[in-house]
Structure formats: structure tokens, C-alpha cells
Design an enzyme around this catalytic site. Structure first.
Site, short mmCIF file in Angstrom:
data_model
loop_
_atom_site.label_atom_id
_atom_site.label_comp_id
_atom_site.label_asym_id
_atom_site.label_seq_id
_atom_site.Cartn_x
_atom_site.Cartn_y
_atom_site.Cartn_z
CG HIS A 179 91.22 -66.15 -82.70
ND1 HIS A 179 90.31 -65.57 -81.85
CD2 HIS A 179 92.34 -65.39 -82.65
CE1 HIS A 179 90.84 -64.49 -81.31
NE2 HIS A 179 92.07 -64.35 -81.77
CG ASP A 189 64.49 -61.64 -89.76
OD1 ASP A 189 64.86 -62.82 -89.96
OD2 ASP A 189 65.22 -60.67 -89.96
N GLY A 222 90.35 -60.56 -77.22
CA GLY A 222 90.14 -59.14 -76.99
C GLY A 222 91.40 -58.36 -77.28
CE LYS A 262 68.06 -62.56 -91.98
NZ LYS A 262 66.82 -61.76 -91.97
CB CYS A 312 93.06 -64.95 -78.27
SG CYS A 312 94.32 -63.80 -78.89
CE1 TYR A 313 93.35 -59.12 -72.02
CE2 TYR A 313 91.19 -60.02 -71.46
CZ TYR A 313 92.26 -59.18 -71.16
OH TYR A 313 92.23 -58.42 -70.01
CD GLU A 349 87.29 -67.50 -82.41
OE1 GLU A 349 87.53 -66.33 -82.06
OE2 GLU A 349 87.91 -68.50 -81.99
#
Length: 511
Positions: free
Chosen positions: A164, A222, A53, A364, A80-81, A166
Site C-alpha cells: 500500500h 465549511d 479490498g 478539510k 493490493c487487491y 498510500e
């Protein structure tokens, strides 16, 4: 449930954490850091991941870790944050760094820990850093600017990463997240298409009972997969309604009707409402307002059609997780609202239906895997995404019949040439491609005559989940051919440009 709860402290990467969990076949949901405890605990998580963040833990009103999370006894991974907030909450210290650490960095492992094995090249993005560890923690790794690049308390199963894991820039970062979920939290990797279908069918049956159900279908992946899931659950209780808005791609209306009636064998009501939609959009140029006009008109038409089939109580929509995330309202410490998706933020409050949204928490690529598992045709499952509001979001400015027709013709040329070159369909090098008509006129010359006509932009992207995307590197020769055809064959366009912006900072659609 067999799940992980991800708490969003305002990071631009929070959704990517969720993607990495799903790629590991682990179910997760993303919550605002200050979401009510009962909402977060409703998925019965086996662990928590705290996102990064933009704040400092010492700022007034800075996001913090709610007490119930620390009292749960469940594993926590702070990123991180999230790591700084965890250290701060447990009695450690966080200070401003003399040198901001942003971008590629090297970490050195200090204490062996299987969670952080095989990590060296990572991605940093922080101004503050932990300067004193809470009791019970040890340093697991350091970097040039962070003495505590990774920390851990094995007894409480609390861990922190200043980097990070991710993002793709962190090598083997996805393995860290997978090991945290599977090895530390004890989650089973059972979020598979077969299990998704089984759970969805059970939930749909429990929600609708013996009631009739109306499905809003557009022919896109979808709405098609959503309708197929509901049809598998309740069979002939489902009636599909296809509304031709006059804002579809070339020949799309006939293709949709054939796909549902002949391909899927579903009951389908086809409604031609082009004049209604284009009339309602007359004079409307603001993109948010256009989306809301379309959403309102959709619902009113469904309400009208519902009377002919016994006034069903339920309406099926193909809402997916990126729609929900991008339509979320901005709150303290949360990601900002990007746009109102017609089936999330554009619906009228007084509509007469209860929504059935079996894809609401799927990305998706997961939707497509479910579609294949349900036996839908490859052409339907791998069809290029198309927004519910149709060409209105690609026709910037007012959507007059003339301008929509112009856009439709240019888009048809783009799709034809990309298909001929092998850039459309399953495994193709573009995930989504379309033309945008701009309310911008420029001077040109054709046949020695001056022209003053509109410009068209080509947008082609590559993406797995549509939360992030990169522009497709189409060959110059192909772009030249597409541009030449559009300018020569479509009246009213004398200039074509190519969009080379990724998401973020841009969105995939222009509106």
C-alpha cells in the site's frame, strides 16, 4: 479534466489514495468499482488507480475490473487487491498465500523502473498473491512472501503494487502515486487554491444564473468558505441565513452574526430557533434519528425564511468530501455507511431547493487553503470544526435544555484552557477538541457528600484531512486542570475521562 479516477474495491485505505493525489495537486475522484461507466468517465480521467479490498478474486460475486477500463487504453495502477484483479483479468494467476503478509515488509527491486525507485520499506496487507504474471508483465520487485511485490507492463502502462503506497508506513509511497499521475498518466499538477476558486466560480455561475441563492451558514469553516465562494461568483444574489439552533457553543451565535455582517459584508438573516429544535429532539436518543431530525428542521426553517427574500431556488451548503464518503450507502465491494451527515443523508426528500455545494469534493485542509486564498480571516478559516447538527451529536442520549447547557459550559472550559495553553488555532497541536456528555451516571464524593452525576469525555485529535485522525497527546497537567475545572464549575458532572482512540477504528465525533 486533468484528473485520475480511483476505483474503490472496498479498501479502508481508498480515501487515503485520494488524499495523496490531492497533496500532489492532482484532481481525483473516488468511485465504487461498479459505478456506471458514464459516471466514471464524466471527469475525463487520464488514468485509473484500483484500490485494495477484502475479497479474493475467485470468490463468488467478487469485485472485478469493468471492461471499459481495460478498453480505454489509459494507464492503470493496481494496489493490493487491485493488482490481483488486474493480473486475474489479463490472464495471470492469483492464489492463497501460505503465510499472510501484514504490516511492515521489505521489498527488493528486481527490474529498474522509475515508478518504483527509492522504495524499500513498505506496508503489506494481503492473504492472496499473484503467482503467475499475465503476458507482457515483468516482475519489478519481490518481498519475502510475495514473488511479485510489484509488477509492470510498460507498453500498456499497466502497473501493480502488492503493498500500500498510500499509507505513511510505506516510505516514499506518496512519490510512487505522484509519479504515476504526473509521469505515466501525463496529468498536470494544477489542483491549486487559485484554480479551485476559478473553476468553482464558473460552475456556480453556470448553475444558478441570475437566480437568488440562499446560504445556510453556521460560522464553521465549511459553510463560511462555501458562502464566500458563492458570494464571489454571484455577489448580491446571495442571502445568508444563520439559524441559532440552541445547540451552539458558548457565545457562538453573536460571533457568527458579527463575522458575516461586519467581517464579510454579506446580507445575513439571523433566526433564533432554539425552542423549535430542542422541542423536535424531545425524547429522541438514537444518533441517526437525531441527525435526521436536525436536517429536517433546518430545511423547513430555510423554506420558511426563503419566502421573505423572494423564494430563492438554490440553497448553498458546506458539504465536504469526508461528509459524502461517510454518508455513502453500503454496496457490494464498497465501504460501509458510517453515519448520515445532516447535509448529505439527513435531508428531507421533498425539500424545495436545488443544492449548490462548491466544496463537495474538497478535503478539510483544501477548504482552509481556499478560504485563505479568498481572504477570509485567520480566525474564521482556522476555527475548530463544528458539526452541522451542533451539540446534539456530542450530547449522547436525549438533548434536554439542561443537558445541553451542561455540555456547553464544560466545552467552554476545555476550549478556554486549550487556547491559553496554545493548543487551538492555526498551527496548533490539536485539529479538533471538544467535550462529549455521556448518559452515564457514576458515584462521586463532593464536600463529604455522595453524588450520582453524569460523566464527560474529552476528545482532542490531530488530523490533516479528517478522514483519519490520531488522539492528541495533551500534557497530563493540562488534562488535570481541565478536569478539575469541569467537575468544580459545572453542575451535574462528577467524572471526566479522556478519549485515546484514533480514527479508524473510531470516528472523531462520538455520534
Amino acid at each position: 479534466m486533468n484528473s485520475i479516477a480511483i476505483l474503490d474495491f472496498g479498501s479502508q485505505y481508498a480515501q487515503i489514495i485520494a488524499r495523496r493525489m490531492r497533496e500532489a495537486q492532482v484532481y481525483c475522484e473516488l468511485f465504487a468499482w461498479d459505478a456506471p461507466p458514464e459516471k466514471i468517465l464524466s471527469i475525463q480521467p487520464k488514468g485509473f488507480i484500483l484500490s485494495g479490498g477484502p475479497n479474493s478474486v475467485y470468490e463468488a460475486g467478487a469485485p472485478f475490473i469493468q471492461k471499459f477500463i481495460l478498453e480505454s487504453g489509459l494507464p492503470i495502477l493496481g494496489i493490493c487487491y487491485g493488482m490481483q484483479a488486474l493480473a486475474h483479468a489479463l490472464g495471470g494467476e492469483v492464489d492463497s498465500s501460505a503465510q499472510r503478509e501484514y504490516g511492515d515488509a521489505q521489498i527488493q527491486l528486481l527490474t529498474p523502473n522509475p515508478l518504483f525507485a527509492n522504495l524499500s520499506n513498505v506496508w503489506m496487507s494481503h492473504g492472496d498473491k499473484v503467482t503467475r504474471l499475465p503476458a507482457g508483465f515483468v516482475a519489478l520487485a519481490k518481498s519475502e512472501n510475495s514473488p511479485y511485490a510489484a509488477i509492470g507492463d510498460d507498453s500498456r502502462r499497466y502497473y501493480g503494487a502488492q503493498f500500500h503506497p498510500e499509507v505513511n508506513h510505506t516510505e516514499n509511497g506518496a512519490d510512487l502515486l505522484r509519479r504515476f499521475a504526473l509521469d505515466v498518466c501525463g496529468v498536470s499538477a494544477d489542483w491549486t487554491p487559485a484554480n479551485i476558486i476559478e473553476e468553482s466560480v464558473q460552475k456556480i455561475r453556470a448553475q444558478v444564473g441570475k437566480e437568488r441563492v440562499l446560504a445556510a451558514v453556521s460560522g464553521g469553516v465549511d459553510s463560511s468558505v462555501a458562502a464566500a465562494l458563492v458570494h464571489k461568483a454571484v455577489g448580491d444574489q446571495l442571502v445568508c441565513v444563520f439559524v441559532d439552533t440552541g445547540l451552539l457553543r458558548q457565545d457562538e451565535g453573536a460571533q457568527v452574526v458579527a463575522a458575516f455582517r461586519e467581517g464579510l459584508g454579506m446580507e445575513l438573516i439571523a433566526v433564533n430557533a432554539a425552542d423549535e429544535f430542542l422541542g423536535a429532539l424531545q425524547g429522541v436518543t438514537d444518533p441517526e434519528e437525531k441527525r435526521k431530525v436536525v436536517g429536517e428542521k433546518f430545511i423547513r426553517i430555510f423554506e420558511r425564511e426563503a419566502k421573505s427574500v423572494g423564494q430563492p431556488k438554490f440553497l448553498v451548503q458546506g458539504t465536504i468530501y469526508p461528509d459524502v464518503v461517510e454518508s455513502a450507502s453500503s454496496g457490494k465491494g464498497q465501504a460501509v455507511k458510517i453515519k448520515s451527515h445532516h447535509n448529505v443523508g439527513g435531508l428531507p426528500e421533498d425539500m424545495q431547493f436545488e443544492l449548490v455545494e462548491p466544496l463537495r469534493y474538497l478535503f478539510k485542509d483544501e477548504v482552509r487553503l481556499v478560504g485563505e486564498a479568498l481572504g477570509l480571516s485567520e480566525g474564521l478559516v482556522w476555527r475548530q470544526p463544528f458539526p452541522g447538527p451542533g451539540l446534539t451529536v456530542r450530547c449522547l442520549g436525549e438533548c434536554t435544555p439542561e443537558r445541553v447547557s451542561r455540555l456547553r459550559a464544560a466545552d467552554a472550559i476545555l476550549r478556554e484552557e486549550l487556547s491559553n495553553a496554545g493548543y487551538l488555532g492555526k498551527g496548533a497541536q490539536t485539529s479538533q477538541a471538544f467535550v462529549v456528555l455521556l448518559p452515564v451516571r457514576s458515584v462521586g464524593v463532593m464536600g463529604d457528600q455522595r453524588t450520582y452525576q453524569e460523566a464527560a469525555a474529552i476528545r482532542a485529535v490531530v488530523s490533516d484531512d479528517f478522514m483519519t485522525a490520531d488522539w492528541a497527546r495533551l500534557p497530563f497537567e493540562l488534562l488535570a486542570k481541565i478536569s478539575s475545572r469541569i467537575v468544580n464549575e459545572v453542575d451535574g458532572i462528577n467524572r471526566v475521562v479522556y478519549d485515546v482512540t484514533s480514527k479508524p477504528p473510531a470516528t472523531i465525533e462520538w455520534e
